[in-house]
Enzyme design. Structure first.
Site, PDB file in Angstrom:
ATOM      1  N   TYR A 131      52.789  83.495  62.945  1.00  0.00           N
ATOM      2  CA  TYR A 131      51.930  84.612  63.325  1.00  0.00           C
ATOM      3  C   TYR A 131      50.613  84.550  62.560  1.00  0.00           C
ATOM      4  CZ  TYR A 131      55.992  86.984  65.382  1.00  0.00           C
ATOM      5  OH  TYR A 131      57.072  87.318  66.148  1.00  0.00           O
TER       6      TYR A 131
ATOM      7  N   ASP B 240      54.460  92.467  71.004  1.00  0.00           N
ATOM      8  CA  ASP B 240      53.935  93.777  71.380  1.00  0.00           C
ATOM      9  C   ASP B 240      52.822  93.613  72.405  1.00  0.00           C
ATOM     10  OD1 ASP B 240      55.668  95.040  69.663  1.00  0.00           O
ATOM     11  OD2 ASP B 240      54.229  95.139  68.004  1.00  0.00           O
TER      12      ASP B 240
ATOM     13  N   TYR C  82      60.195  92.075  62.388  1.00  0.00           N
ATOM     14  CA  TYR C  82      59.149  93.026  62.782  1.00  0.00           C
ATOM     15  C   TYR C  82      57.944  92.748  61.885  1.00  0.00           C
ATOM     16  CZ  TYR C  82      62.837  95.612  65.234  1.00  0.00           C
ATOM     17  OH  TYR C  82      63.856  95.991  66.077  1.00  0.00           O
TER      18      TYR C  82
END
Length: 404
Positions: free
Chosen positions: A298, A237, A369
């Site tokens: 992440y 993103d 996601y």
């Protein structure tokens, strides 16, 4: 001799039908040699009294020495146009000069030649090949491409022919005589890091101040291209940073005028771009496919509406090794609202920063996601971190730390 009885053929077309015989000879040289041998044989037989006048006349249609011999004994034979090419192969090298003019100003290393031939020429060639079951020949298209390419090499020493992945393609229409040069896209592989939370990959929107695409416009300009694209292994993103060793990408420069020399490393405080080398179209497909199976690490900074303790966070261990079911997130569901995907979460680690803030590390399959995995997206992602902790969660920061 049977072929020449049926069809008048020029030296090139006759020699091309037997291209695997007489190595190191050009087709025209091979065809001339065949005709000379036939001439010697037939003249000898004629002088010995054999009735070979029919074969001599057939050969004389396409062989000057034989016409001269027959003229010396009072037999006149007119020369005939080649049945296959109609004289097309006699001077194809002249197109090389037009191609070199078209190539001026292009700094390239490799090229290939492609030609468009009159359909009737190809049909006549096919007719002869099928009639005599010829399997040793070279096609007329291949010969013409080869001869023009060889002439270009003479005019532009140092260049190379590459039929698979040429920098430029010389296209010659032998119907109209038009010569065009197609400058194939240049593909540069590398990696990028994104240090800003206000930089998107390709499009600017909202509070995004720039895109990676526009920041790499200098690569397009370096090669004199008219347009550039980026092909990336997955995406993050715009408000997520891409850290660690970076994310692989390929920059495609369209219609470049230069094909040599890699760009240097680029860094402006928002992004870092590190080129690795030139690549091929297959690498783009590999990048796209690999993005689905990559393992990504992440880091997320997460706000919790309810206060949490270390004991609460320990419950997240339940998610290790879980398969996560996700419907298209609400933020992008206009694209495909009911599309489902499943992705694996391999490992989780966490650190409590304050009662309402914790740091979460997620090692997962590419394509997950991550934000939705954390806050649950109103139940569209299950199981989720919010579901396990039974609290409303908001992702404050998200970083990609590595791509395996």
């Amino acid at each position: 001799m049977e072929i020449l009885r049926a069809y008048p053929l020029c030296d090139s077309c006759l020699g091309r039908l037997f291209a695997q015989l007489g190595y190191a000879l050009e087709n025209a040289e091979r065809g001339s040699a065949i005709k000379t041998l036939l001439h010697m044989k037939l003249v000898t037989e004629y002088r010995q009294g054999a009735d070979v006048s029919g074969d001599l006349k057939s050969l004389a249609r396409v062989h000057r020495p034989t016409r001269r011999f027959l003229a010396s004994v009072g037999v006149a034979v007119e020369d005939s146009q080649c049945y296959i090419c109609g004289g097309l192969t006699s001077s194809v090298e002249r197109y090389a000069k037009d191609a070199v003019v078209q190539l001026s100003g292009v700094d390239f290393e490799t090229f290939a030649v492609g030609t468009t031939l009159p359909r009737e020429v190809l049909e006549r060639e096919s007719e002869v090949v099928k009639r005599f079951l010829i399997s040793t020949g070279e096609s007329i298209k291949h010969e013409i491409n080869r001869r023009i390419g060889r002439e270009i090499l003479k005019l532009l020493p140092g260049k190379k022919v590459d039929k698979q992945r040429p920098n430029v393609l010389v296209r010659i229409d032998l119907v109209t005589g038009k010569v065009d040069v197609v400058r194939n896209p240049l593909l540069i592989e590398g990696v990028y890091l994104k240090l800003s939370r206000r930089v998107s990959q390709a499009k600017k929107f909202g509070d995004v101040k720039a895109s990676l695409l526009e920041k790499l416009a200098h690569v397009r300009d370096l090669y004199g291209g008219v347009e550039h694209l980026i092909h990336v292994s997955g995406r993050e993103d715009s408000d997520a940073r891409m850290l660690g060793p970076g994310r692989p990408l390929v920059i495609e420069v369209k219609n470049p005028s230069r094909y040599r020399g890699l760009p240097g490393r680029y860094e402006d405080g928002d992004v870092i771009y590190i080129p690795r080398g030139f690549t091929v179209r297959e690498e783009i497909r590999r990048l796209k496919d690999k993005a689905k199976t990559d393992i990504k690490l992440y880091r997320a900074l997460v706000y919790s509406e309810n206060p949490l303790t270390e004991t609460d966070l320990a419950k997240l261990g339940e998610l290790t090794g879980k398969t996560i079911l996700q419907y298209t997130p609400r933020r992008i569901k206009r694209l495909s609202p009911r599309k489902r995907r499943t992705r694996m979460v391999y490992e989780l680690a966490w650190r409590l920063v304050s009662p309402h803030v914790f740091e979460l590390y997620i090692r997962c399959q590419g394509g997950l996601y991550v934000k939705e995995f954390i806050h649950g997206d109103g139940g569209r992602t299950t199981p989720s971190v919010a579901e396990i902790l039974n609290t409303y969660l908001e992702v404050l920061e998200l970083d990609v730390l590595s791509i395996e």
